[in-house]
Write a protein that holds these residues in place. Sequence first.
Motif, short mmCIF file in Angstrom:
data_model
loop_
_atom_site.label_atom_id
_atom_site.label_comp_id
_atom_site.label_asym_id
_atom_site.label_seq_id
_atom_site.Cartn_x
_atom_site.Cartn_y
_atom_site.Cartn_z
N LEU A 69 0.92 -1.15 -0.09
CA LEU A 69 -0.27 0.26 0.13
C LEU A 69 0.58 1.35 0.05
CD1 LEU A 69 -2.64 -1.15 2.48
CD2 LEU A 69 -2.92 -0.83 0.04
N GLU A 70 2.16 1.10 0.64
CA GLU A 70 2.95 2.20 0.72
C GLU A 70 3.93 2.21 -0.57
OE1 GLU A 70 4.92 2.97 4.24
OE2 GLU A 70 3.14 2.71 5.49
N ASN A 72 5.03 -0.41 -3.78
CA ASN A 72 4.67 -1.74 -4.53
C ASN A 72 5.65 -2.40 -5.15
OD1 ASN A 72 5.29 -0.21 -6.71
ND2 ASN A 72 3.69 -0.56 -8.20
N LYS A 95 0.55 -6.00 -6.56
CA LYS A 95 -0.92 -5.63 -5.96
C LYS A 95 -1.31 -6.64 -5.32
CE LYS A 95 -3.58 -5.14 -10.05
NZ LYS A 95 -4.57 -4.31 -10.82
N THR A 177 -3.49 -2.98 6.54
CA THR A 177 -3.60 -3.85 5.72
C THR A 177 -4.80 -3.65 4.54
OG1 THR A 177 -4.80 -5.68 6.46
CG2 THR A 177 -2.32 -5.46 7.19
N LYS A 178 -5.86 -2.92 5.07
CA LYS A 178 -6.94 -2.68 4.13
C LYS A 178 -7.56 -4.08 3.92
CE LYS A 178 -6.52 1.87 3.14
NZ LYS A 178 -7.03 2.42 4.29
#
Length: 182
Positions: A69-70, A72, A95, A177-178
């Motif tokens: 997320l920060e 890739n 991703k 981590t979503k």
Amino acid sequence: MANITDKLNQYDIDFIESQKMFFVSTAPKDGKINLSPKGLDDTFKIVDENKILWLNYFGSGNETAAHLLEDNRMTIMFCAFEGDANILRLYCTAKAIQEKDSNWDEYINQFENKKAARQVFEVTIEGVNNSCGMGVPLYDFAGQRKELTNYYANSNKEEHIKYMKKHNLKSFDGKDTKLFED
């Protein structure tokens, strides 16, 4: 002597397919660099010379998803622990595809064993580095460990979700981590 290319060739593909284990490394912009050994059958699919899919089951942490997320970037490494010496590093971008994503079925259906899947990582290869590997020791492969797959087989999806909500929503550095949210 290292040999660096921008895509997999047949030698690389054959080497990857003969390995029992690989290592994944990611890093956030700040915080701990993560390096994880990975195994288990049918979790690594070569789509073409520049794309792979990696099925990730849930476990004690979820560092890779938080890091991507920060930043890739991802490095995947294979080492020859038997046969001819070789180290193969894949320098990639990646991703995470999760069950909440609209294209989840397309990705998860690439794998036979879907139970306990947390993410499928879509990985784009940007560089391939073969190096000698003469310093890697030889080991005899005894088999894949059964504890994790037995746990997955003897538990249900609700238990998996409960575990992931307890252990996989934040990285060890407290990064999101979503996993279940956008």
